[in-house]
Design a protein around this motif. Structure first.
Motif, short mmCIF file in Angstrom:
data_model
loop_
_atom_site.label_atom_id
_atom_site.label_comp_id
_atom_site.label_asym_id
_atom_site.label_seq_id
_atom_site.Cartn_x
_atom_site.Cartn_y
_atom_site.Cartn_z
N TYR A 41 0.90 -1.16 0.00
CA TYR A 41 0.00 0.00 0.00
C TYR A 41 0.93 1.20 0.00
O TYR A 41 1.63 1.45 0.98
CB TYR A 41 -0.88 -0.03 1.25
CG TYR A 41 -1.94 1.03 1.34
CD1 TYR A 41 -3.26 0.74 0.99
CD2 TYR A 41 -1.65 2.32 1.79
CE1 TYR A 41 -4.26 1.71 1.09
CE2 TYR A 41 -2.63 3.29 1.88
CZ TYR A 41 -3.93 2.98 1.54
OH TYR A 41 -4.91 3.94 1.64
N THR A 63 -2.79 -1.50 7.36
CA THR A 63 -4.12 -1.08 6.94
C THR A 63 -5.16 -2.13 7.33
O THR A 63 -6.25 -1.78 7.82
CB THR A 63 -4.14 -0.86 5.41
OG1 THR A 63 -3.20 0.17 5.08
CG2 THR A 63 -5.53 -0.43 4.94
N ALA A 67 -8.15 -1.65 10.09
CA ALA A 67 -9.51 -1.84 9.61
C ALA A 67 -10.30 -2.80 10.49
O ALA A 67 -11.49 -2.61 10.75
CB ALA A 67 -9.49 -2.35 8.16
N THR A 184 -7.78 -9.04 1.67
CA THR A 184 -7.71 -8.26 0.44
C THR A 184 -7.88 -9.24 -0.72
O THR A 184 -7.40 -10.37 -0.67
CB THR A 184 -6.37 -7.51 0.30
OG1 THR A 184 -5.28 -8.44 0.46
CG2 THR A 184 -6.26 -6.42 1.34
N GLU A 234 -17.75 -4.52 5.32
CA GLU A 234 -17.08 -3.33 4.79
C GLU A 234 -16.37 -3.69 3.49
O GLU A 234 -15.80 -4.78 3.36
CB GLU A 234 -16.08 -2.78 5.81
CG GLU A 234 -15.35 -1.54 5.34
CD GLU A 234 -14.33 -1.02 6.35
OE1 GLU A 234 -13.52 -0.15 5.99
OE2 GLU A 234 -14.34 -1.52 7.50
N TYR A 235 -16.41 -2.76 2.55
CA TYR A 235 -15.80 -2.94 1.23
C TYR A 235 -15.06 -1.66 0.89
O TYR A 235 -15.67 -0.60 0.78
CB TYR A 235 -16.89 -3.23 0.20
CG TYR A 235 -16.44 -3.50 -1.21
CD1 TYR A 235 -16.36 -4.81 -1.69
CD2 TYR A 235 -16.15 -2.47 -2.09
CE1 TYR A 235 -15.99 -5.07 -3.00
CE2 TYR A 235 -15.76 -2.72 -3.39
CZ TYR A 235 -15.69 -4.02 -3.85
OH TYR A 235 -15.31 -4.29 -5.15
N GLU A 236 -13.73 -1.72 0.78
CA GLU A 236 -12.94 -0.52 0.49
C GLU A 236 -12.03 -0.78 -0.70
O GLU A 236 -11.23 -1.72 -0.70
CB GLU A 236 -12.11 -0.13 1.71
CG GLU A 236 -11.31 1.14 1.50
CD GLU A 236 -10.49 1.55 2.71
OE1 GLU A 236 -9.76 2.55 2.61
OE2 GLU A 236 -10.56 0.84 3.74
N ASP A 237 -12.15 0.05 -1.70
CA ASP A 237 -11.34 -0.06 -2.91
C ASP A 237 -9.96 0.55 -2.67
O ASP A 237 -9.83 1.75 -2.44
CB ASP A 237 -12.06 0.65 -4.06
CG ASP A 237 -11.32 0.51 -5.39
OD1 ASP A 237 -10.29 -0.20 -5.43
OD2 ASP A 237 -11.77 1.12 -6.38
N LEU A 238 -8.91 -0.28 -2.73
CA LEU A 238 -7.54 0.17 -2.51
C LEU A 238 -6.73 0.23 -3.82
O LEU A 238 -5.52 0.41 -3.79
CB LEU A 238 -6.81 -0.76 -1.54
CG LEU A 238 -7.45 -1.06 -0.19
CD1 LEU A 238 -6.54 -1.97 0.63
CD2 LEU A 238 -7.76 0.21 0.57
N VAL A 297 -9.39 -4.82 -3.38
CA VAL A 297 -10.24 -4.33 -2.30
C VAL A 297 -9.89 -4.96 -0.96
O VAL A 297 -9.35 -6.06 -0.89
CB VAL A 297 -11.74 -4.59 -2.60
CG1 VAL A 297 -12.14 -3.95 -3.92
CG2 VAL A 297 -12.05 -6.08 -2.62
#
Length: 306
Positions: A41, A63, A67, A184, A234-238, A297
């Motif tokens: 990241y 991260t 999270a 991820t 939770e869904y986070e676009d990295l 993600v």
């Protein structure tokens, strides 16, 4: 900390071997800064770009830790722990004392077991296929957190893996702290209908040891979780912090290695590593980002109350 990062005597012959260790070379000091093996990241906590691979890889592990709100009293299962750097990181950064691990690669597991001896038994690691129940035998019945850092897209049967995770997650405990799976993964942005694109994607998956069936759109992914009584929390676009930056770094690092001088015999292996694995991954990620084929993600996943 460099003295704990040792050059492997044997890099192994598995797809997931110890070659990733060389990515952690600091080209200024000619020392290893770690033995990380994830995509990294590439933005720090202040929003500044990261230029050193080991720092970016640690930042990705960090991260996930933040999270899922890792706590010292958590019982953690790390699936796909590679060479074990993230386990040391979570122990130091979050004070986590009870960590178990399952990893598919035999030579990585052996390397990690030697490296993690500094934790004095606080991490119990074994070699196994996390998609098979046999690998989970002897583990605690439940975990507070199951973490899969940058690995599940390689799994041979993700439905089996998710089912085993569901069996080892509990509902509310300790004032509402329900256990969860955090990972991820690669998620298709839309179904691939173009036949040429489909063939290219299948070829890349084959050479990258990624079962093509593992690539799903978000809707189908959530349906897969639902089958085993799991749900997405939770869904986070990295993607922007991972895909293109890693691709750019690989080409820069390769050039830096070519320019190295005065390296010793042990470091001379740098000149002969199989770059195709990393160049191929870099080109794949660059191509996928340009065509918006998938997202990288972070997902937090919990057990359904039903």
């Amino acid at each position: 900390m460099n003295n704990q990062h040792q050059w492997p005597v044997d890099f192994g012959q598995e797809f997931h071997d110890l070659q990733d260790v060389v990515l952690n070379l600091n080209c200024q000091t000619l020392e290893l800064d770690g033995s990380w093996g994830n995509l990294g990241y590439w933005v720090d906590e202040h929003g500044e770009c990261i230029h050193q691979y080991s720092a970016a890889a640690a930042r990705l592990a960090d991260t996930l830790g933040h999270a899922t709100q890792l706590k010292p009293n958590h019982h953690i299962l790390d699936v796909g722990f590679g060479c074990g750097d993230q386990i040391i990181h979570w122990q130091h950064q979050f004070g986590v004392k009870n960590i178990w691990g399952i990893n598919y690669s035999q030579i990585q597991t052996q390397y990690a077991q030697q490296k993690l001896a500094i934790l004095n038994g606080k991490a119990q690691l074994c070699r196994g296929d996390a998609t098979q129940a046999k690998a989970w035998q002897g583990l605690p019945n439940t975990f507070d957190r199951i973490i899969a850092l940058d690995c599940v897209y390689h799994f041979s049967n993700k439905t089996n893996f998710f089912s085993l995770c569901a069996d080892h997650l509990h509902h509310q405990k300790d004032q509402g702290d329900s256990s969860e799976l955090v990972l991820t993964d690669l998620i298709l942005t839309k179904p691939v209908q173009n036949p040429v694109l489909l063939v290219l994607l299948k070829m890349v998956c084959y050479f990258s040891h990624i079962p093509f069936s593992n690539l799903k759109i978000r809707q189908d992914y959530e349906a897969q979780l639902k089958q085993v009584n799991l749900s997405l929390l939770e869904y986070e676009d990295l993607s922007a912090q991972v895909m293109r930056p890693f691709s750019h770094w690989v080409f820069q690092f390769r050039q830096n290695v070519k320019n190295l001088k005065n390296i010793d015999d042990k470091q001379r292996v740098l000149k002969n590593i199989g770059w195709s694995k990393y160049i191929g991954t870099a080109l794949f990620l660059r191509w996928a980002a340009r065509h918006n084929i998938f997202q990288y993600v972070l997902m937090r996943i919990g057990k359904d109350n039903a």
